[in-house]
Design a protein around this motif. Structure first.
Motif, PDB file in Angstrom:
ATOM      1  N   VAL B 115       0.836  -1.201   0.000  1.00  0.00           N
ATOM      2  CA  VAL B 115       0.000   0.000   0.000  1.00  0.00           C
ATOM      3  C   VAL B 115       0.876   1.257   0.000  1.00  0.00           C
ATOM      4  CG1 VAL B 115      -1.646   1.347   1.367  1.00  0.00           C
ATOM      5  CG2 VAL B 115      -2.009  -1.097   1.036  1.00  0.00           C
ATOM      6  N   HIS B 116       1.921   1.250   0.794  1.00  0.00           N
ATOM      7  CA  HIS B 116       2.813   2.422   0.809  1.00  0.00           C
ATOM      8  C   HIS B 116       3.550   2.567  -0.524  1.00  0.00           C
ATOM      9  CE1 HIS B 116       2.437   4.178   4.788  1.00  0.00           C
ATOM     10  NE2 HIS B 116       2.279   2.960   5.269  1.00  0.00           N
ATOM     11  N   THR B 117       3.924   1.444  -1.138  1.00  0.00           N
ATOM     12  CA  THR B 117       4.566   1.501  -2.459  1.00  0.00           C
ATOM     13  C   THR B 117       3.643   2.177  -3.469  1.00  0.00           C
ATOM     14  OG1 THR B 117       5.924  -0.452  -2.110  1.00  0.00           O
ATOM     15  CG2 THR B 117       5.410   0.069  -4.378  1.00  0.00           C
ATOM     16  N   LEU B 118       2.376   1.760  -3.480  1.00  0.00           N
ATOM     17  CA  LEU B 118       1.415   2.322  -4.428  1.00  0.00           C
ATOM     18  C   LEU B 118       1.145   3.794  -4.117  1.00  0.00           C
ATOM     19  CD1 LEU B 118      -1.049  -0.708  -4.549  1.00  0.00           C
ATOM     20  CD2 LEU B 118       0.618  -0.050  -6.286  1.00  0.00           C
ATOM     21  N   LEU B 119       1.028   4.075  -2.845  1.00  0.00           N
ATOM     22  CA  LEU B 119       0.761   5.446  -2.409  1.00  0.00           C
ATOM     23  C   LEU B 119       1.922   6.366  -2.798  1.00  0.00           C
ATOM     24  CD1 LEU B 119      -1.144   7.184  -0.642  1.00  0.00           C
ATOM     25  CD2 LEU B 119       0.201   6.490   1.329  1.00  0.00           C
ATOM     26  N   LEU B 120       3.138   5.929  -2.511  1.00  0.00           N
ATOM     27  CA  LEU B 120       4.320   6.741  -2.812  1.00  0.00           C
ATOM     28  C   LEU B 120       4.519   6.907  -4.317  1.00  0.00           C
ATOM     29  CD1 LEU B 120       6.780   5.342  -0.117  1.00  0.00           C
ATOM     30  CD2 LEU B 120       6.020   7.714  -0.316  1.00  0.00           C
ATOM     31  N   ALA B 121       4.229   5.837  -5.077  1.00  0.00           N
ATOM     32  CA  ALA B 121       4.429   5.897  -6.538  1.00  0.00           C
ATOM     33  C   ALA B 121       3.612   7.028  -7.146  1.00  0.00           C
ATOM     34  CB  ALA B 121       4.055   4.566  -7.179  1.00  0.00           C
ATOM     35  N   SER B 122       2.425   7.248  -6.609  1.00  0.00           N
ATOM     36  CA  SER B 122       1.566   8.301  -7.170  1.00  0.00           C
ATOM     37  C   SER B 122       2.058   9.686  -6.758  1.00  0.00           C
ATOM     38  CB  SER B 122       0.123   8.088  -6.713  1.00  0.00           C
ATOM     39  OG  SER B 122       0.045   8.247  -5.304  1.00  0.00           O
ATOM     40  N   GLN B 123       2.999   9.742  -5.805  1.00  0.00           N
ATOM     41  CA  GLN B 123       3.480  11.039  -5.319  1.00  0.00           C
ATOM     42  C   GLN B 123       4.962  11.274  -5.634  1.00  0.00           C
ATOM     43  OE1 GLN B 123       2.663  10.422  -1.191  1.00  0.00           O
ATOM     44  NE2 GLN B 123       0.454  10.682  -1.403  1.00  0.00           N
ATOM     45  N   GLY B 124       5.553  10.392  -6.426  1.00  0.00           N
ATOM     46  CA  GLY B 124       6.955  10.572  -6.812  1.00  0.00           C
ATOM     47  C   GLY B 124       7.953   9.995  -5.819  1.00  0.00           C
ATOM     48  N   GLY B 125       7.479   9.235  -4.842  1.00  0.00           N
ATOM     49  CA  GLY B 125       8.378   8.624  -3.862  1.00  0.00           C
ATOM     50  C   GLY B 125       8.432   7.115  -4.049  1.00  0.00           C
ATOM     51  N   PHE B 126       9.085   6.438  -3.116  1.00  0.00           N
ATOM     52  CA  PHE B 126       9.208   4.976  -3.235  1.00  0.00           C
ATOM     53  C   PHE B 126       9.738   4.370  -1.942  1.00  0.00           C
ATOM     54  CE2 PHE B 126      12.686   7.230  -5.379  1.00  0.00           C
ATOM     55  CZ  PHE B 126      13.759   6.878  -4.577  1.00  0.00           C
ATOM     56  N   LEU B 127       9.566   3.065  -1.825  1.00  0.00           N
ATOM     57  CA  LEU B 127      10.252   2.272  -0.808  1.00  0.00           C
ATOM     58  C   LEU B 127      11.445   1.643  -1.505  1.00  0.00           C
ATOM     59  CD1 LEU B 127       7.398   0.304   1.048  1.00  0.00           C
ATOM     60  CD2 LEU B 127       8.520   2.391   1.775  1.00  0.00           C
ATOM     61  N   VAL B 128      12.568   1.579  -0.818  1.00  0.00           N
ATOM     62  CA  VAL B 128      13.771   1.069  -1.482  1.00  0.00           C
ATOM     63  C   VAL B 128      14.558   0.187  -0.505  1.00  0.00           C
ATOM     64  CG1 VAL B 128      14.976   3.237  -0.920  1.00  0.00           C
ATOM     65  CG2 VAL B 128      15.861   1.793  -2.747  1.00  0.00           C
ATOM     66  N   HIS B 129      15.134  -0.885  -1.051  1.00  0.00           N
ATOM     67  CA  HIS B 129      15.993  -1.739  -0.229  1.00  0.00           C
ATOM     68  C   HIS B 129      17.234  -0.938   0.126  1.00  0.00           C
ATOM     69  CE1 HIS B 129      13.921  -5.547  -0.346  1.00  0.00           C
ATOM     70  NE2 HIS B 129      13.658  -5.344  -1.631  1.00  0.00           N
ATOM     71  N   ALA B 130      17.210  -0.331   1.279  1.00  0.00           N
ATOM     72  CA  ALA B 130      18.320   0.520   1.704  1.00  0.00           C
ATOM     73  C   ALA B 130      18.234   0.741   3.199  1.00  0.00           C
ATOM     74  CB  ALA B 130      18.262   1.874   0.984  1.00  0.00           C
ATOM     75  N   ALA B 131      19.400   0.857   3.805  1.00  0.00           N
ATOM     76  CA  ALA B 131      19.436   1.338   5.183  1.00  0.00           C
ATOM     77  C   ALA B 131      19.383   2.856   5.091  1.00  0.00           C
ATOM     78  CB  ALA B 131      20.729   0.890   5.854  1.00  0.00           C
ATOM     79  N   SER B 132      18.935   3.503   6.149  1.00  0.00           N
ATOM     80  CA  SER B 132      18.973   4.964   6.147  1.00  0.00           C
ATOM     81  C   SER B 132      19.159   5.478   7.564  1.00  0.00           C
ATOM     82  CB  SER B 132      17.736   5.570   5.490  1.00  0.00           C
ATOM     83  OG  SER B 132      16.557   4.958   5.940  1.00  0.00           O
ATOM     84  N   ALA B 133      19.761   6.653   7.640  1.00  0.00           N
ATOM     85  CA  ALA B 133      20.033   7.239   8.952  1.00  0.00           C
ATOM     86  C   ALA B 133      20.109   8.751   8.820  1.00  0.00           C
ATOM     87  CB  ALA B 133      21.356   6.692   9.501  1.00  0.00           C
ATOM     88  N   GLU B 167      16.849  -1.911   6.522  1.00  0.00           N
ATOM     89  CA  GLU B 167      16.358  -2.807   5.482  1.00  0.00           C
ATOM     90  C   GLU B 167      15.569  -2.102   4.365  1.00  0.00           C
ATOM     91  OE1 GLU B 167      17.085  -5.763   4.964  1.00  0.00           O
ATOM     92  OE2 GLU B 167      15.560  -6.515   3.586  1.00  0.00           O
ATOM     93  N   ILE B 168      14.480  -1.412   4.728  1.00  0.00           N
ATOM     94  CA  ILE B 168      13.637  -0.788   3.706  1.00  0.00           C
ATOM     95  C   ILE B 168      13.408   0.675   4.052  1.00  0.00           C
ATOM     96  CG2 ILE B 168      11.363  -0.781   2.620  1.00  0.00           C
ATOM     97  CD1 ILE B 168      11.368  -3.766   2.792  1.00  0.00           C
ATOM     98  N   SER B 169      13.920   1.536   3.208  1.00  0.00           N
ATOM     99  CA  SER B 169      13.809   2.973   3.458  1.00  0.00           C
ATOM    100  C   SER B 169      12.577   3.550   2.770  1.00  0.00           C
ATOM    101  CB  SER B 169      15.056   3.700   2.946  1.00  0.00           C
ATOM    102  OG  SER B 169      16.169   3.359   3.736  1.00  0.00           O
ATOM    103  N   TYR B 170      12.078   4.591   3.394  1.00  0.00           N
ATOM    104  CA  TYR B 170      10.852   5.256   2.927  1.00  0.00           C
ATOM    105  C   TYR B 170      11.255   6.629   2.388  1.00  0.00           C
ATOM    106  CZ  TYR B 170       5.803   6.299   3.337  1.00  0.00           C
ATOM    107  OH  TYR B 170       4.466   6.584   3.099  1.00  0.00           O
ATOM    108  N   VAL B 171      11.038   6.852   1.098  1.00  0.00           N
ATOM    109  CA  VAL B 171      11.432   8.112   0.471  1.00  0.00           C
ATOM    110  C   VAL B 171      10.186   8.829  -0.027  1.00  0.00           C
ATOM    111  CG1 VAL B 171      12.757   9.168  -1.395  1.00  0.00           C
ATOM    112  CG2 VAL B 171      13.672   7.167  -0.206  1.00  0.00           C
ATOM    113  N   ARG B 172       9.949   9.989   0.542  1.00  0.00           N
ATOM    114  CA  ARG B 172       8.752  10.753   0.193  1.00  0.00           C
ATOM    115  C   ARG B 172       9.166  12.056  -0.474  1.00  0.00           C
ATOM    116  NH1 ARG B 172       5.788  12.271   5.318  1.00  0.00           N
ATOM    117  NH2 ARG B 172       6.342  14.430   4.876  1.00  0.00           N
ATOM    118  N   ARG B 173       8.466  12.411  -1.545  1.00  0.00           N
ATOM    119  CA  ARG B 173       8.800  13.656  -2.231  1.00  0.00           C
ATOM    120  C   ARG B 173       8.001  14.815  -1.637  1.00  0.00           C
ATOM    121  NH1 ARG B 173       9.918  14.942  -8.556  1.00  0.00           N
ATOM    122  NH2 ARG B 173      10.523  17.075  -8.172  1.00  0.00           N
ATOM    123  N   GLU B 174       8.674  15.915  -1.429  1.00  0.00           N
ATOM    124  CA  GLU B 174       7.992  17.140  -0.992  1.00  0.00           C
ATOM    125  C   GLU B 174       8.544  18.286  -1.817  1.00  0.00           C
ATOM    126  OE1 GLU B 174       7.846  17.992   3.159  1.00  0.00           O
ATOM    127  OE2 GLU B 174       6.336  16.445   3.485  1.00  0.00           O
TER     128      GLU B 174
END
Lengths: 104, 272
Positions: B115-133, B167-174
């Protein structure tokens, strides 16, 4: 050899970035990076212009390459992309089959 | 009357990731507690829910193996999701969905990611196999397939770094920037990230080597490597196109470089 017409598939995503054309199949997610010459062919693939004309008027005009060699390279490129469904190929003009030009 | 109400009462857990809250309804109070434990740190208020899912628990004998292939398709305005241990429907317009699953938070995890993948795709973001900090107010992503070093780089993070996920990073476009947000999706580290976010200032493509160094990466390779790690579901051509365009936009705005590293805390000295 019969004339060939080529058109960009609608089931692709493409983008020109940093001078490189990137194309991805929406069917199998295959990813291609096109070189300069391949990008020119790609951009000229409107379904109406014969491949030989693209080679003569675009490739041979813009790049230092002889026609026979350019034609062979173009045929190879078209065959490869058509195998992945990225380019449509026909012996007849492909009217109404070409998507709008991708963003640059 | 009260007995009937008790039988039909729904227990709600609202899970908030990346600013989007998904309310999960279940009639089973113990499953509610299990979900609350699983998403501790990411619980929101049901009053703020963007989407609502009703969970219908079934007997394990009714389902297939959990590692079955995922099928995702759009049908009559609804996304249909299916894997061995769950079936789900989600209508983005009505913002409601339904999950038929076994007693396992793994199925909820899968549905939330989709659901987050689909939601983010419509807003220019994505979930990605990545660590983040986050460090010094800036977020950094460390992308790579399994074994590339996502958990290792997370373990090496200095005390002043806030881990968003290993594991899975959340990237949101603003607008013209991207935010990296914490997720409850953990890898080998075995613990959820912090539920905070910060502007994303760089992506590092992980590669183990003999010394620590950062190398430039060409646009095509950056996008190709990024796409390899972005979670998406290739069965839907429109979605593939959206994700591709998002990756290209992202690569034009956020520096993507290669990080060759040895498992030593000193690697963090070149993360900037």
């Amino acid at each position: 050899m019969p004339e060939r017409y080529i058109a960009r598939s609608t089931a692709i995503a493409a983008r020109l970035l940093g001078g490189e054309m990137m194309v991805m199949s929406a069917l199998d997610s295959t990813f291609f990076t096109l070189n300069e010459i391949a990008t020119v062919i790609w951009q000229a693939a409107d379904g109406r212009t014969p491949l030989s004309e693209i080679v003569a008027n675009k490739i041979c005009e813009e790049f230092d390459v002889d026609r026979e060699r350019a034609q062979r390279g173009a045929e190879q490129f078209v065959d490869e992309l058509s195998q992945h469904g990225i380019l449509l190929v026909s012996n007849q003009p492909l009217l109404n089959s070409c998507p709008p030009q991708e963003n640059s | 009357m009260s007995a009937a109400l008790t039988l039909t009462a729904k227990h709600t857990v609202s899970v908030e990731i990346g600013g989007a809250t998904i309310a999960l309804h279940t009639v089973d109070p113990s499953f509610q507690r299990a979900i609350e434990n699983r998403y501790a740190g990411f619980l929101g208020s049901s009053a703020d829910s963007h989407f609502v899912f009703d969970i219908d628990l079934c007997d394990p004998s009714e389902s297939g193996p959990a590692d079955d292939e995922l099928h995702l398709q759009m049908e009559k305005g609804e996304w249909l999701l299916q894997r061995g241990n769950f079936r789900a429907r989600w209508n983005p317009e009505s913002r409601r969905g339904w999950i038929h699953q076994t007693y396992s938070s793994y199925a909820v995890d899968c549905v939330l990611r989709i659901v987050h993948t689909l939601l983010l795709a419509s807003q220019g973001g994505f979930l990605v196999h990545a660590a983040s900090a986050i460090r010094g107010g800036k977020a950094f992503l460390f992308a790579g397939v399994s074994g590339a070093g996502k958990t290792t780089i997370s373990r090496l993070a200095p005390p002043d770094a806030t881990l968003l996920t290993d594991e899975i990073s959340y990237v949101r476009r603003e607008g013209n920037q991207y935010l990296a947000c914490g997720t409850p999706f953990a890898g080998e580290l075995g613990r959820a990230g912090e539920n905070v976010s910060a502007p994303l200032c760089g992506v590092f493509l992980l590669e183990k080597g003999l010394q620590n160094r950062v190398e430039p990466v060409g646009a095509a390779e950056a996008i190709q490597r990024l796409l390899r790690n972005i979670l998406f579901f290739a069965e839907d051509p429109e979605l593939v196109q959206l994700v591709f365009q998002s990756a290209c936009e992202f690569a034009s705005l956020v520096p993507i470089r290669r990080l060759v590293f040895v498992p030593d805390p000193a690697v963090w000295e070149i993360i900037r």
